[in-house]
Scaffold this motif. Sequence first.
Motif, PDB file in Angstrom:
ATOM      1  N   ILE A   1      34.974  37.454  47.352  1.00 14.84           N
ATOM      2  CA  ILE A   1      35.785  37.215  46.256  1.00 14.84           C
ATOM      3  C   ILE A   1      35.401  36.228  45.566  1.00 14.84           C
ATOM      4  CG2 ILE A   1      38.353  36.559  45.695  1.00 14.84           C
ATOM      5  CD1 ILE A   1      39.314  38.069  48.377  1.00 14.84           C
ATOM      6  N   ASP A   2      35.445  36.066  44.458  1.00 19.36           N
ATOM      7  CA  ASP A   2      35.041  34.773  43.441  1.00 19.36           C
ATOM      8  C   ASP A   2      36.266  34.118  43.302  1.00 19.36           C
ATOM      9  OD1 ASP A   2      32.842  34.527  40.751  1.00 19.36           O
ATOM     10  OD2 ASP A   2      34.627  33.024  41.306  1.00 19.36           O
TER      11      ASP A   2
ATOM     12  N   VAL B   1      37.350  32.942  39.744  1.00 19.97           N
ATOM     13  CA  VAL B   1      38.132  33.971  39.114  1.00 19.97           C
ATOM     14  C   VAL B   1      39.249  34.398  39.422  1.00 19.97           C
ATOM     15  CG1 VAL B   1      37.541  36.177  38.264  1.00 19.97           C
ATOM     16  CG2 VAL B   1      35.676  34.694  38.305  1.00 19.97           C
ATOM     17  N   LEU B   2      39.584  34.368  40.757  1.00 20.32           N
ATOM     18  CA  LEU B   2      40.811  34.549  41.211  1.00 20.32           C
ATOM     19  C   LEU B   2      42.027  33.566  40.762  1.00 20.32           C
ATOM     20  CD1 LEU B   2      42.736  35.939  43.541  1.00 20.32           C
ATOM     21  CD2 LEU B   2      41.970  34.235  45.042  1.00 20.32           C
TER      22      LEU B   2
ATOM     23  N   LYS C   1      41.638  31.741  38.051  1.00 18.16           N
ATOM     24  CA  LYS C   1      42.083  31.659  36.884  1.00 18.16           C
ATOM     25  C   LYS C   1      42.685  32.840  36.434  1.00 18.16           C
ATOM     26  CE  LYS C   1      37.894  30.889  34.912  1.00 18.16           C
ATOM     27  NZ  LYS C   1      36.687  31.142  34.102  1.00 18.16           N
ATOM     28  N   SER C   2      42.526  33.893  36.837  1.00 20.83           N
ATOM     29  CA  SER C   2      43.460  35.088  36.882  1.00 20.83           C
ATOM     30  C   SER C   2      44.923  34.822  37.060  1.00 20.83           C
ATOM     31  CB  SER C   2      42.874  36.291  37.707  1.00 20.83           C
ATOM     32  OG  SER C   2      43.358  37.432  36.955  1.00 20.83           O
ATOM     33  N   ILE C   3      45.188  34.126  38.147  1.00 20.27           N
ATOM     34  CA  ILE C   3      46.520  33.961  38.415  1.00 20.27           C
ATOM     35  C   ILE C   3      47.158  32.807  37.759  1.00 20.27           C
ATOM     36  CG2 ILE C   3      48.100  32.893  40.215  1.00 20.27           C
ATOM     37  CD1 ILE C   3      46.410  34.240  42.288  1.00 20.27           C
TER      38      ILE C   3
END
Lengths: 198, 170
Positions: free
Chosen positions: A21-22, A25-26, A28-30
């Motif tokens: 898992i990056d 990115v995780l 940022k997405s949340i």
Amino acid sequence: MEFEEMKKIWDTQSNSAMYAIDESVLRKSISKKASQSNRIVALVEVVFIIINLLVGPFLIYDAIVDRDHPVSFVIAGFFILGGIYTIISQQRRISRNNSFGKTMIGELDDAIANADYLIVFSRKVIYWYNIPVFALIFMKLTITASSGWVWLLMLTLFSLAFVAGRWELNKCHYPRKERLQKLKAKILALNEQQPLQV
Amino acid sequence: MTATRQQEIFEQWLEEYKGILFKIVRVYGHDTDQQDDLFQEVVIQVWRSVPKFRDESAAATWVYRVALNTAIKWTTRERKIEEQKQSEDLKEHMLSEKETFKDERVTWLYEEINKLDEIDRSLALLLLDGFSYKEMADMIGISSSNIGVRIHRIKKHLITQSEKYQHHGI
């Protein structure tokens, strides 16, 4: 191969090794989604609110400055009320969507209710909002003897709004509702099978 | 619940239960792009579900339920609509498959489960992960005896397919 052997094979998975898992990115997405209500936010709702709450006050200002015909204030009021009504409806929909831990059927019921809401909303915008607003606009154009170019512009905008609304209904909301209903029907069909005699 | 506490619980769940999420995206996403998109959707829903969690069920079961319900409602069409709202420059991938994950038998199992319809895929996953018929029925919302009929067919299908798999010496 017996099923028990398949289960042993399944259990040998080292699940944490399957993917990486990056983390950036995780995160940022949340953080991006934290302020959003729902993945499927109707384009019609968002665009509708923005346009109405921008245009309405502008039209009131313009009508005051130019000492316009009273119909201009009615049009402006329509825009503002439309924007406010949509915000209230959207908030109700959002609060209904924040339910978790239900059964699969329960969540599908919620999703179908949401799809129904978006269909009803889109249809209201197309037939109960766009048509009266543009009728008032065309009335004003008649009263003020506006040029042909203004008429052409308004007709084009009305047509685009109508087509965009119908497109979203037919390409997004109706197919989604249909798919969810089919999924629910498949689950309910499980109930119709003869139970195993043990 | 404060945002900090929500984030703490979410990160703890992700660390402990990412295996569950990986299995679900692998079953419901047909290629790496779909798996990545679905994973992003699943983690968002799990994150949102944190304040709603009560200790009536185990956290693992809760996460499983949220992830499975998200996957079953997710479609590629909705993914495409979301992508149209983003430019290509902003599209980032959250998941990358590790090279160390290469067990042919497990790959074969995933391929067979992928061939089932959305509901049977969820039942196959729950069955292989050791959930009882009652737990499956509670998650789905139907009776456990009716679950049994479908499970029996899924098992029979997988066993039949495994004979072809073994016969071809894969």
